[in-house]
Design a protein around this motif. Structure first.
Motif, PDB file in Angstrom:
ATOM      1  N   ALA A  25       0.771  -1.180  -0.007  1.00  0.00           N
ATOM      2  CA  ALA A  25       0.150   0.054  -0.059  1.00  0.00           C
ATOM      3  C   ALA A  25       1.003   1.143  -0.055  1.00  0.00           C
ATOM      4  O   ALA A  25       1.963   1.233   0.707  1.00  0.00           O
ATOM      5  N   LEU A  26       0.407   2.166  -0.685  1.00  0.00           N
ATOM      6  CA  LEU A  26       1.056   3.735  -0.554  1.00  0.00           C
ATOM      7  C   LEU A  26       0.016   4.760  -0.741  1.00  0.00           C
ATOM      8  O   LEU A  26      -0.964   4.432  -1.076  1.00  0.00           O
ATOM      9  N   SER A  27       0.484   5.850   0.081  1.00  0.00           N
ATOM     10  CA  SER A  27      -0.479   6.832   0.460  1.00  0.00           C
ATOM     11  C   SER A  27       0.566   8.145   0.322  1.00  0.00           C
ATOM     12  O   SER A  27       1.577   8.058   0.647  1.00  0.00           O
ATOM     13  N   LEU A  33       5.329  10.497   1.596  1.00  0.00           N
ATOM     14  CA  LEU A  33       4.753   9.005   0.783  1.00  0.00           C
ATOM     15  C   LEU A  33       4.876   8.331   1.929  1.00  0.00           C
ATOM     16  O   LEU A  33       5.851   7.915   2.670  1.00  0.00           O
ATOM     17  N   TYR A  34       3.725   7.463   2.434  1.00  0.00           N
ATOM     18  CA  TYR A  34       3.495   6.535   3.308  1.00  0.00           C
ATOM     19  C   TYR A  34       3.601   5.009   2.618  1.00  0.00           C
ATOM     20  O   TYR A  34       2.794   4.988   1.586  1.00  0.00           O
ATOM     21  N   SER A  35       4.484   3.912   3.026  1.00  0.00           N
ATOM     22  CA  SER A  35       4.304   2.658   2.502  1.00  0.00           C
ATOM     23  C   SER A  35       4.218   1.735   3.638  1.00  0.00           C
ATOM     24  O   SER A  35       4.495   1.787   4.773  1.00  0.00           O
ATOM     25  N   ALA A  36       3.238   0.809   3.193  1.00  0.00           N
ATOM     26  CA  ALA A  36       3.037  -0.360   4.039  1.00  0.00           C
ATOM     27  C   ALA A  36       3.500  -1.642   3.451  1.00  0.00           C
ATOM     28  O   ALA A  36       3.031  -1.925   2.120  1.00  0.00           O
ATOM     29  N   LEU A  41       5.569  -3.107   8.478  1.00  0.00           N
ATOM     30  CA  LEU A  41       5.760  -1.712   8.968  1.00  0.00           C
ATOM     31  C   LEU A  41       5.241  -0.710   8.096  1.00  0.00           C
ATOM     32  O   LEU A  41       4.963  -1.047   6.858  1.00  0.00           O
ATOM     33  N   VAL A  42       4.933   0.496   8.597  1.00  0.00           N
ATOM     34  CA  VAL A  42       4.254   1.445   7.866  1.00  0.00           C
ATOM     35  C   VAL A  42       5.194   2.363   8.080  1.00  0.00           C
ATOM     36  O   VAL A  42       5.603   2.937   9.192  1.00  0.00           O
ATOM     37  N   ARG A  61      -0.115  -7.263  11.794  1.00  0.00           N
ATOM     38  CA  ARG A  61      -0.186  -7.840  10.425  1.00  0.00           C
ATOM     39  C   ARG A  61       0.264  -7.010   9.064  1.00  0.00           C
ATOM     40  O   ARG A  61       0.261  -5.685   9.512  1.00  0.00           O
ATOM     41  N   ALA A  62       0.568  -7.588   8.024  1.00  0.00           N
ATOM     42  CA  ALA A  62       0.799  -6.829   6.967  1.00  0.00           C
ATOM     43  C   ALA A  62      -0.448  -5.842   6.545  1.00  0.00           C
ATOM     44  O   ALA A  62      -1.511  -6.438   6.425  1.00  0.00           O
ATOM     45  N   ALA A  63      -0.200  -4.642   6.236  1.00  0.00           N
ATOM     46  CA  ALA A  63      -1.398  -3.982   5.934  1.00  0.00           C
ATOM     47  C   ALA A  63      -1.525  -3.876   4.326  1.00  0.00           C
ATOM     48  O   ALA A  63      -0.543  -3.928   3.634  1.00  0.00           O
ATOM     49  N   PHE A  64      -2.827  -3.924   3.932  1.00  0.00           N
ATOM     50  CA  PHE A  64      -3.107  -3.886   2.506  1.00  0.00           C
ATOM     51  C   PHE A  64      -3.920  -2.861   2.142  1.00  0.00           C
ATOM     52  O   PHE A  64      -4.709  -2.425   3.042  1.00  0.00           O
ATOM     53  N   SER A  65      -3.876  -2.321   0.829  1.00  0.00           N
ATOM     54  CA  SER A  65      -4.950  -1.452   0.754  1.00  0.00           C
ATOM     55  C   SER A  65      -5.758  -1.933  -0.634  1.00  0.00           C
ATOM     56  O   SER A  65      -5.383  -2.660  -1.315  1.00  0.00           O
TER      57      SER A  65
END
Length: 65
Positions: A25-27, A33-36, A41-42, A61-65
């Motif tokens: 995931a990216l935001s 820029l934020y990455s998961a 880790l974020v 847990r791993a974050a998904f988008s």
């Protein structure tokens, strides 16, 4: 799907070299820029320097988008 002559070329500007697994995931905001990723880790990246700063969130847990 129609093919057109207006193909776009993409150029890599930065590499995110801080995660130990795939990024899921990216935001983006004005400055960061934020990455998961699979490493649970974020991470926040400074867009001006393309470097990771000290903002890190560890998740269960791993974050998904």
């Amino acid at each position: 799907m129609n093919k057109s002559n207006s193909a776009q070329n993409f150029v890599s500007q930065h590499q995110l070299l801080g995660h130990s697994g795939p990024i899921y995931a990216l935001s983006l905001d004005q400055h960061y820029l934020y990455s998961a990723a699979a490493d649970k880790l974020v991470v926040r990246w400074d867009l001006q320097t393309a470097s990771q700063d000290h903002f890190v969130v560890k998740t269960e847990r791993a974050a998904f988008s």
